[in-house]
Write a protein that holds these residues in place. Sequence first.
Motif, PDB file in Angstrom:
ATOM      1  N   ALA A  98       5.841   6.761   1.688  1.00 31.92           N
ATOM      2  CA  ALA A  98       6.818   5.735   2.084  1.00 31.92           C
ATOM      3  C   ALA A  98       7.285   5.958   3.513  1.00 31.92           C
ATOM      4  N   ALA A  99       7.535   7.213   3.880  1.00 34.28           N
ATOM      5  CA  ALA A  99       7.967   7.514   5.252  1.00 34.28           C
ATOM      6  C   ALA A  99       6.857   7.224   6.254  1.00 34.28           C
ATOM      7  N   VAL A 100       5.634   7.571   5.921  1.00 29.12           N
ATOM      8  CA  VAL A 100       4.504   7.314   6.824  1.00 29.12           C
ATOM      9  C   VAL A 100       4.268   5.812   6.958  1.00 29.12           C
ATOM     10  N   THR A 101       4.439   5.069   5.864  1.00 36.16           N
ATOM     11  CA  THR A 101       4.298   3.610   5.926  1.00 36.16           C
ATOM     12  C   THR A 101       5.350   2.997   6.839  1.00 36.16           C
ATOM     13  N   ALA A 102       6.582   3.453   6.708  1.00 35.83           N
ATOM     14  CA  ALA A 102       7.651   2.938   7.577  1.00 35.83           C
ATOM     15  C   ALA A 102       7.372   3.281   9.033  1.00 35.83           C
ATOM     16  N   ALA A 103       6.875   4.492   9.287  1.00 41.17           N
ATOM     17  CA  ALA A 103       6.544   4.880  10.670  1.00 41.17           C
ATOM     18  C   ALA A 103       5.414   4.016  11.227  1.00 41.17           C
ATOM     19  N   ALA A 104       4.405   3.743  10.422  1.00 38.90           N
ATOM     20  CA  ALA A 104       3.293   2.896  10.888  1.00 38.90           C
ATOM     21  C   ALA A 104       3.768   1.480  11.184  1.00 38.90           C
TER      22      ALA A 104
ATOM     23  N   VAL B 231       0.827  -1.201   0.000  1.00 40.50           N
ATOM     24  CA  VAL B 231       0.000   0.000   0.000  1.00 40.50           C
ATOM     25  C   VAL B 231       0.863   1.254   0.000  1.00 40.50           C
ATOM     26  N   GLY B 232       1.817   1.324   0.873  1.00 39.25           N
ATOM     27  CA  GLY B 232       2.566   2.554   1.058  1.00 39.25           C
ATOM     28  C   GLY B 232       3.655   2.824   0.061  1.00 39.25           C
ATOM     29  N   PHE B 233       4.251   1.777  -0.486  1.00 37.68           N
ATOM     30  CA  PHE B 233       5.386   1.992  -1.366  1.00 37.68           C
ATOM     31  C   PHE B 233       5.008   2.013  -2.840  1.00 37.68           C
TER      32      PHE B 233
ATOM     33  N   CYS C 252      -2.195  10.685   2.264  1.00 36.03           N
ATOM     34  CA  CYS C 252      -1.168  10.675   1.206  1.00 36.03           C
ATOM     35  C   CYS C 252      -1.628   9.890  -0.012  1.00 36.03           C
ATOM     36  N   ALA C 253      -2.410   8.850   0.203  1.00 38.72           N
ATOM     37  CA  ALA C 253      -2.837   7.980  -0.885  1.00 38.72           C
ATOM     38  C   ALA C 253      -4.124   8.428  -1.556  1.00 38.72           C
ATOM     39  N   TRP C 254      -4.805   9.415  -1.002  1.00 38.68           N
ATOM     40  CA  TRP C 254      -6.090   9.840  -1.546  1.00 38.68           C
ATOM     41  C   TRP C 254      -5.904  10.412  -2.947  1.00 38.68           C
ATOM     42  N   PRO C 255      -6.706   9.967  -3.932  1.00 32.33           N
ATOM     43  CA  PRO C 255      -6.543  10.496  -5.295  1.00 32.33           C
ATOM     44  C   PRO C 255      -6.969  11.955  -5.377  1.00 32.33           C
ATOM     45  N   ARG C 256      -6.190  12.723  -6.092  1.00 33.31           N
ATOM     46  CA  ARG C 256      -6.474  14.147  -6.270  1.00 33.31           C
ATOM     47  C   ARG C 256      -6.605  14.430  -7.758  1.00 33.31           C
ATOM     48  N   PRO C 257      -7.740  14.988  -8.184  1.00 33.48           N
ATOM     49  CA  PRO C 257      -7.916  15.269  -9.611  1.00 33.48           C
ATOM     50  C   PRO C 257      -6.871  16.237 -10.155  1.00 33.48           C
ATOM     51  N   SER C 258      -6.345  17.136  -9.343  1.00 35.58           N
ATOM     52  CA  SER C 258      -5.349  18.076  -9.840  1.00 35.58           C
ATOM     53  C   SER C 258      -4.056  17.368 -10.212  1.00 35.58           C
TER      54      SER C 258
END
Length: 101
Positions: A19-25, A6-8, A64-70
């Motif tokens: 990636a940093a947030v995934t490693a922290a989790a 998921v994170g990487f 971080c993973a949420w899709p953004r139309p921009s």
Amino acid sequence: MWLLPVGFVIAGRFGPAAAAVTAAAMLLTFAYFPDRYWDLVAMEDGPIALLVLRDTVLIALLACAWPRPSIAGRPLGRVLGRERTEPPRAESAVSARYLID
């Protein structure tokens, strides 16, 4: 381990943060599991605080993973296979909202 794919996989501007947030989790999960799991079940303060912190980090990963139309590109409002001969109508903009040539 379920966080690895998921994170990487997240790319783009938020990829390094994800990636940093995934490693922290993952590190926060290893801080209480498996050694302090039964302390968590017994509702002791330390493991509960780690769990709440880990869950907060998972919410940050979701952001971080949420899709953004921009990031994905502006919707062009064209239907595939049709040339634009007139200004786009609302129906065509809805049917091909995120398709890009």
